[in-house]
Write an enzyme that holds these catalytic residues in place. Sequence first.
Site, PDB file in Angstrom:
ATOM      1  N   GLY A  43      25.778  -4.257 -49.032  1.00 41.24           N
ATOM      2  CA  GLY A  43      27.054  -4.693 -48.481  1.00 41.24           C
ATOM      3  C   GLY A  43      26.841  -5.354 -47.133  1.00 41.24           C
ATOM      4  N   GLN A  48      28.691  -8.658 -38.875  1.00 43.40           N
ATOM      5  CA  GLN A  48      27.240  -8.433 -38.854  1.00 43.40           C
ATOM      6  C   GLN A  48      26.444  -9.734 -38.774  1.00 43.40           C
ATOM      7  OE1 GLN A  48      27.480  -5.542 -42.375  1.00 43.40           O
ATOM      8  NE2 GLN A  48      25.719  -4.791 -41.236  1.00 43.40           N
ATOM      9  N   CYS A  90      22.460   1.288 -42.463  1.00 39.49           N
ATOM     10  CA  CYS A  90      23.175   0.035 -42.223  1.00 39.49           C
ATOM     11  C   CYS A  90      22.184  -1.014 -41.739  1.00 39.49           C
ATOM     12  CB  CYS A  90      24.245   0.282 -41.156  1.00 39.49           C
ATOM     13  SG  CYS A  90      25.165  -1.194 -40.697  1.00 39.49           S
ATOM     14  N   LEU A  91      22.339  -2.228 -42.217  1.00 38.53           N
ATOM     15  CA  LEU A  91      21.444  -3.310 -41.801  1.00 38.53           C
ATOM     16  C   LEU A  91      21.538  -3.556 -40.290  1.00 38.53           C
ATOM     17  CD1 LEU A  91      22.129  -5.845 -44.698  1.00 38.53           C
ATOM     18  CD2 LEU A  91      20.117  -4.387 -44.428  1.00 38.53           C
ATOM     19  N   HIS A 133      32.450   1.890 -45.725  1.00 40.24           N
ATOM     20  CA  HIS A 133      31.475   1.471 -44.710  1.00 40.24           C
ATOM     21  C   HIS A 133      31.745   0.021 -44.269  1.00 40.24           C
ATOM     22  CE1 HIS A 133      27.128   1.484 -43.187  1.00 40.24           C
ATOM     23  NE2 HIS A 133      27.445   0.204 -43.147  1.00 40.24           N
ATOM     24  N   GLU A 134      32.001  -0.862 -45.234  1.00 41.63           N
ATOM     25  CA  GLU A 134      32.190  -2.283 -44.897  1.00 41.63           C
ATOM     26  C   GLU A 134      33.537  -2.534 -44.227  1.00 41.63           C
ATOM     27  OE1 GLU A 134      29.559  -3.931 -44.899  1.00 41.63           O
ATOM     28  OE2 GLU A 134      28.444  -2.587 -46.212  1.00 41.63           O
ATOM     29  N   HIS A 137      33.277  -1.742 -40.672  1.00 35.47           N
ATOM     30  CA  HIS A 137      32.630  -2.802 -39.888  1.00 35.47           C
ATOM     31  C   HIS A 137      33.653  -3.786 -39.333  1.00 35.47           C
ATOM     32  CE1 HIS A 137      28.308  -2.422 -39.915  1.00 35.47           C
ATOM     33  NE2 HIS A 137      28.240  -2.275 -41.231  1.00 35.47           N
TER      34      HIS A 137
END
Length: 166
Positions: A43, A48, A90-91, A133-134, A137
């Site tokens: 995701g 990001q 997370c990235l 989670h997304e 963000h």
Amino acid sequence: MEIRTYPDPILKTPAEPVKNVDGQLQGLIDDMIEIMYAAPGIGLAANQVGELKRVIVFDLEPGEAGSKPGVLINPEIVLGGDEILREEACLSVVDYSAEVARKTEAIVKGLDRHGNPLTIEAKDLLLAICLQHETDHINGVLFIDRISSLKRGLYKKRLKKILKGK
Ligand code: NI
């Protein structure tokens, strides 16, 4: 375009609603999907990659036959089900994972990549967590904001060392 990492302030900044689903937005969506697959991740939210727009992309089975990237513009999430603790990473959070309390189900309403209304009823746990989670963000929230301040403090210390070593 590259993936922004904590403590980049853009990750803490709530994104703006998308007003026009135009060619520029399509370009952003395509770039996000490419970056997500290359990372690889399941995701990615627009913050990001440095764009404060309410756009998320996801694919729980990247590379699997028949799996297509999901896209949601201006997603609104309603949580359901039970609470559960699951390991998340997370990235944008380098070299860390931790258990986060989430709900087991979620309903997300928004627009698809063509601007048409789309509702996703996530009863699958991984999808429900991914969407939580997304959408966090784009509200400027990271999973490390949902763990204890003690754990977060330890991570911050470790990250400082990692960044010094670079
Ligand atoms: Ni993330």
